[in-house]
Design a protein around this motif. Sequence first.
Motif, PDB file in Angstrom:
ATOM      1  N   LEU A   1       0.821  -1.212   0.000  1.00  0.00           N
ATOM      2  CA  LEU A   1       0.000   0.000   0.000  1.00  0.00           C
ATOM      3  C   LEU A   1       0.855   1.264   0.000  1.00  0.00           C
ATOM      4  CD1 LEU A   1      -2.802  -1.048   2.501  1.00  0.00           C
ATOM      5  CD2 LEU A   1      -3.060  -0.600   0.053  1.00  0.00           C
ATOM      6  N   VAL A   2       1.940   1.261   0.771  1.00  0.00           N
ATOM      7  CA  VAL A   2       2.837   2.420   0.793  1.00  0.00           C
ATOM      8  C   VAL A   2       3.479   2.608  -0.573  1.00  0.00           C
ATOM      9  CG1 VAL A   2       5.030   3.279   1.744  1.00  0.00           C
ATOM     10  CG2 VAL A   2       3.272   2.371   3.267  1.00  0.00           C
ATOM     11  N   GLY A   3       3.933   1.516  -1.160  1.00  0.00           N
ATOM     12  CA  GLY A   3       4.546   1.600  -2.484  1.00  0.00           C
ATOM     13  C   GLY A   3       3.583   2.098  -3.547  1.00  0.00           C
ATOM     14  N   ARG A   4       2.357   1.615  -3.499  1.00  0.00           N
ATOM     15  CA  ARG A   4       1.356   2.052  -4.474  1.00  0.00           C
ATOM     16  C   ARG A   4       0.931   3.492  -4.216  1.00  0.00           C
ATOM     17  NH1 ARG A   4       0.046   0.225  -9.312  1.00  0.00           N
ATOM     18  NH2 ARG A   4      -2.158   0.123  -9.677  1.00  0.00           N
ATOM     19  N   GLY A   5       0.748   3.848  -2.945  1.00  0.00           N
ATOM     20  CA  GLY A   5       0.313   5.202  -2.616  1.00  0.00           C
ATOM     21  C   GLY A   5       1.338   6.254  -2.998  1.00  0.00           C
ATOM     22  N   LEU A   6       2.608   5.960  -2.755  1.00  0.00           N
ATOM     23  CA  LEU A   6       3.648   6.931  -3.083  1.00  0.00           C
ATOM     24  C   LEU A   6       3.975   6.969  -4.572  1.00  0.00           C
ATOM     25  CD1 LEU A   6       6.116   6.474  -0.098  1.00  0.00           C
ATOM     26  CD2 LEU A   6       4.440   8.286  -0.450  1.00  0.00           C
ATOM     27  N   SER A   7       3.532   5.975  -5.326  1.00  0.00           N
ATOM     28  CA  SER A   7       3.820   5.992  -6.766  1.00  0.00           C
ATOM     29  C   SER A   7       2.962   7.011  -7.507  1.00  0.00           C
ATOM     30  CB  SER A   7       3.599   4.603  -7.369  1.00  0.00           C
ATOM     31  OG  SER A   7       2.220   4.273  -7.352  1.00  0.00           O
ATOM     32  N   PHE A   8       1.893   7.496  -6.889  1.00  0.00           N
ATOM     33  CA  PHE A   8       1.027   8.483  -7.536  1.00  0.00           C
ATOM     34  C   PHE A   8       1.538   9.909  -7.383  1.00  0.00           C
ATOM     35  CE2 PHE A   8      -2.229   5.097  -6.690  1.00  0.00           C
ATOM     36  CZ  PHE A   8      -2.366   4.743  -8.029  1.00  0.00           C
ATOM     37  N   ILE A   9       2.534  10.121  -6.543  1.00  0.00           N
ATOM     38  CA  ILE A   9       3.110  11.454  -6.371  1.00  0.00           C
ATOM     39  C   ILE A   9       4.130  11.676  -7.480  1.00  0.00           C
ATOM     40  CG2 ILE A   9       4.448  12.939  -4.843  1.00  0.00           C
ATOM     41  CD1 ILE A   9       3.275  11.395  -2.497  1.00  0.00           C
ATOM     42  N   ASP A  10       3.908  12.711  -8.268  1.00  0.00           N
ATOM     43  CA  ASP A  10       4.779  12.988  -9.421  1.00  0.00           C
ATOM     44  C   ASP A  10       5.904  13.955  -9.050  1.00  0.00           C
ATOM     45  OD1 ASP A  10       3.218  11.406 -11.048  1.00  0.00           O
ATOM     46  OD2 ASP A  10       1.933  13.068 -11.674  1.00  0.00           O
TER      47      ASP A  10
END
Length: 183
Positions: free
Chosen positions: A29-38
Amino acid sequence: MLGKLLKYDLKWVYKLVVVYYGLALIFALVGRGLSFIDNSFIFEFISKFSCGVSVAMVFNILINNIVRLWVRYINNIYKDESYLTHTLPVKKEEIYLSKVLTAVITMFTSIVVVAISLYICYWSSDLIDFIKMILPDFSWSVVILTILVLEFISIYLLRIKLNLKSIFLSTSSISYKSLLFFI
């Protein structure tokens, strides 16, 4: 009595494995959540690192589950705890059945957690297109059926090996013991 045997086996196995389930899902979840920050190198690095840790947890879940099942079996059947196990008013078949059912249940839940964490970490429309390109007639039912068949075959072979081991350990011949090393 089978229910009680299953309850205590599952409690013993899940005592530690549930922690790894949670860690794998949290890092996914942390990996997926932080992947949306450009436009942030740090967040992208943390995202990739978290997905890598999640994959490491996936392998840890599978290996740790198998090892804990094996240790529980050996302790209950052959070690000090076996005295208590064998004095229970239960047939031997129920004891072995509880071990096999524990293995099937824990492996199934481990595979579900692995699939969910990998889905959270890596699933995207590009991946779907890539899978469709590689496997044009792909069917999920075939994959699920194959996994279930392979799991039941591995559990059955494990049971055969354990039964052979208990038979051969009662003999004193070295050739039988050397044969067991290769099984």
